[in-house]
Design a protein around this motif. Structure first.
Motif, short mmCIF file in Angstrom:
data_model
loop_
_atom_site.label_atom_id
_atom_site.label_comp_id
_atom_site.label_asym_id
_atom_site.label_seq_id
_atom_site.Cartn_x
_atom_site.Cartn_y
_atom_site.Cartn_z
N ASP A 176 -12.80 1.29 -1.54
CA ASP A 176 -12.31 2.50 -2.19
C ASP A 176 -10.81 2.50 -1.96
O ASP A 176 -10.33 2.81 -0.86
CB ASP A 176 -12.97 3.74 -1.56
N TRP A 177 -10.04 2.16 -2.99
CA TRP A 177 -8.60 1.95 -2.83
C TRP A 177 -7.84 3.25 -2.66
O TRP A 177 -6.61 3.23 -2.51
CB TRP A 177 -8.05 1.14 -4.00
N SER A 178 -8.54 4.36 -2.64
CA SER A 178 -7.89 5.65 -2.33
C SER A 178 -8.12 6.07 -0.89
O SER A 178 -7.57 7.08 -0.43
CB SER A 178 -8.42 6.75 -3.27
N VAL B 179 -7.00 -0.62 3.76
CA VAL B 179 -5.89 -1.41 4.31
C VAL B 179 -6.37 -2.41 5.37
O VAL B 179 -5.58 -3.25 5.83
CB VAL B 179 -4.81 -0.50 4.94
N LEU B 180 -7.64 -2.34 5.75
CA LEU B 180 -8.13 -3.13 6.88
C LEU B 180 -8.76 -4.45 6.49
O LEU B 180 -8.87 -5.35 7.33
CB LEU B 180 -9.17 -2.31 7.67
N PHE B 181 -9.19 -4.58 5.24
CA PHE B 181 -10.04 -5.71 4.89
C PHE B 181 -9.35 -6.71 3.97
O PHE B 181 -8.42 -6.38 3.24
CB PHE B 181 -11.33 -5.22 4.23
N GLY B 182 -9.84 -7.95 4.02
CA GLY B 182 -9.32 -9.02 3.17
C GLY B 182 -10.44 -9.95 2.77
O GLY B 182 -11.59 -9.80 3.20
N ASP B 183 -10.12 -10.93 1.94
CA ASP B 183 -11.09 -11.90 1.43
C ASP B 183 -10.80 -13.28 2.01
O ASP B 183 -9.64 -13.62 2.30
CB ASP B 183 -11.02 -11.98 -0.09
N GLY B 184 -11.84 -14.08 2.16
CA GLY B 184 -11.65 -15.44 2.66
C GLY B 184 -12.97 -16.09 2.99
O GLY B 184 -14.04 -15.48 2.85
N ALA B 185 -12.89 -17.34 3.44
CA ALA B 185 -14.10 -18.09 3.80
C ALA B 185 -13.76 -19.13 4.85
O ALA B 185 -12.66 -19.69 4.88
CB ALA B 185 -14.71 -18.76 2.57
N GLY B 186 -14.74 -19.39 5.71
CA GLY B 186 -14.62 -20.45 6.70
C GLY B 186 -15.95 -21.17 6.82
O GLY B 186 -17.01 -20.58 6.56
N PHE C 282 0.81 -1.21 0.00
CA PHE C 282 0.00 0.00 0.00
C PHE C 282 0.85 1.27 0.00
O PHE C 282 0.36 2.35 -0.35
CB PHE C 282 -0.93 0.02 1.22
N GLU C 283 2.11 1.13 0.38
CA GLU C 283 3.01 2.30 0.41
C GLU C 283 3.24 2.87 -0.99
O GLU C 283 3.60 4.03 -1.14
CB GLU C 283 4.34 1.90 1.04
N LYS C 284 2.98 2.06 -2.02
CA LYS C 284 3.19 2.50 -3.40
C LYS C 284 2.09 3.45 -3.88
O LYS C 284 2.31 4.24 -4.79
CB LYS C 284 3.25 1.28 -4.32
N THR C 285 0.91 3.33 -3.30
CA THR C 285 -0.24 4.10 -3.82
C THR C 285 -0.90 5.01 -2.79
O THR C 285 -1.71 5.87 -3.16
CB THR C 285 -1.31 3.14 -4.36
N LEU C 286 -0.59 4.83 -1.51
CA LEU C 286 -1.25 5.60 -0.46
C LEU C 286 -0.23 6.26 0.45
O LEU C 286 0.92 5.80 0.55
CB LEU C 286 -2.14 4.69 0.40
N GLU C 287 -0.65 7.32 1.13
CA GLU C 287 0.20 7.94 2.15
C GLU C 287 0.04 7.14 3.45
O GLU C 287 -0.72 7.49 4.35
CB GLU C 287 -0.20 9.40 2.37
N THR C 288 0.74 6.02 3.50
CA THR C 288 0.66 5.12 4.64
C THR C 288 1.95 4.32 4.73
O THR C 288 2.85 4.48 3.90
CB THR C 288 -0.55 4.16 4.50
N SER C 289 2.06 3.49 5.75
CA SER C 289 3.26 2.66 5.93
C SER C 289 2.89 1.40 6.68
O SER C 289 1.83 1.31 7.32
CB SER C 289 4.33 3.43 6.72
#
Length: 323
Positions: A149-151, A157-164, A24-31
């Motif tokens: 919203d990737w901006s 940065v908080l979410f992901g995909d998956g299943a259980g 995410f450091e490539k596209t956002l002001e974050t680390s």
């Protein structure tokens, strides 16, 4: 005789693509440090192009069937918790039913956002206790990457995909807190708080929309409500926090998890934590954590587990079960 819904098998599936914080450091002001310090998240899995929520759910369901030593024809019903179904309709659950080659029984979705799996467990328990099903597959599956919203660095940065997936089976119990299976549940919602966590799209807008969140407000409600609902569920089961072997919380934010454990007077040594590897997978996070906890050797037969979650709505709740 008391009918209990007992866990027969558990499994999970994660997409192949792993996205570390550094990406995410490539596209956002974050680390990486910023994300870790505020959420505890280090990486997450994102679905591939064309990989749907029902695809993830089918893979998790197959893993749970293998763990239980069952075939799909041994399942009477599927209850799938998701906010990111493949289509407006039919339900993702019926797609999983078809994907498993299951031509009998019934399948339906439950939508309570991050609390979805708790609500799905409650529905599945009711089906079993009422005699409408002997075995129910309960699935949590999400592709939240499709509503990001990737901006917006505060959410994406908080979410992901998956299943259980979890398989519940009707078993005779003694009607005491010593029984295996689901012992109690506590469910709540309050629509007055809809604007602190929602998606700004849907059928009425003609657009899918993006997830929007007031992080500080969600945090404030989460710690208080999660501890309260966990204690209420324990009270209903005739148990206390001292009886708990494992807290398996919704994996949204490590600070929320720690805050809830502290209010419940539980050590973090008694908490299953997976948020660092998966991020917030919404309705998938609890079955993912249960499956990972079993695979790690943390969760063992006879363990008393409290699992709780809060999500958009707001909707929240807890389940007490003995593994």
């Amino acid at each position: 005789m008391t009918v209990r819904a007992v866990v027969r098998g558990v499994g999970h599936y994660l997409p192949e693509r792993v996205v570390p914080n550094s990406e995410f450091e490539k596209t956002l002001e974050t680390s990486d440090d910023w994300i870790r310090s505020r959420s505890g998240i280090e990486r997450r899995h994102l679905a591939a192009e064309g990989e749907t929520t029902s695809d993830l759910a089918v893979n998790a369901a197959r893993a749970a069937l293998a763990d239980a030593g069952l075939e799909a024809d041994g399942i009477d019903a599927i209850v799938l918790a998701t906010s990111t179904a493949d289509l407006t309709f039919p339900s993702a659950a019926t797609m999983v039913q078809a994907g498993l080659g299951m031509t009998h029984g019934y399948a339906f979705d439950v939508q309570a956002v991050c609390a979805g799996f708790i609500f799905a467990l409650s529905n599945a328990n009711a089906l079993i206790v009422s005699g409408q099903a002997k075995r129910v597959m309960v699935i949590g599956a999400e592709t939240f990457s499709r509503i990001m919203d990737w901006s917006d660095r505060g959410t994406c940065v908080l979410f992901g995909d998956g299943a259980g997936a979890l398989i519940l089976e009707a078993t005779e119990g003694g009607g005491t807190p010593a029984d295996r299976g689901l012992l109690s549940m506590d469910l709540h919602s309050d629509g007055r708080y809809r604007n602190i966590l929602y998606v700004d799209g849907g059928v009425s807008t003609g657009q899918t929309g993006f997830l929007r969140m007031q992080g500080k407000e969600v945090f404030r409600h989460a710690v208080e409500k999660l501890a309260q609902t966990a204690h209420a569920a324990l009270d209903k089961a005739g148990l206390t926090n001292e009886d708990v072997d494992w807290l398996v919380p919704h994996q949204a934010n490590l600070r929320i998890i720690k805050g809830t454990a502290q209010k419940m007077r539980l050590s973090m040594d008694n908490v299953v934590v997976t948020v660092q590897d998966h991020g917030n997978t919404s309705a998938a996070s609890i079955p993912l954590a249960l499956s990972v906890g079993k695979a790690r050797g943390q969760i063992k037969p006879g363990n008393l587990i409290v699992t709780e979650a809060i999500g958009g709505g707001l909707a929240w709740g807890a389940v007490v079960l003995r593994w």
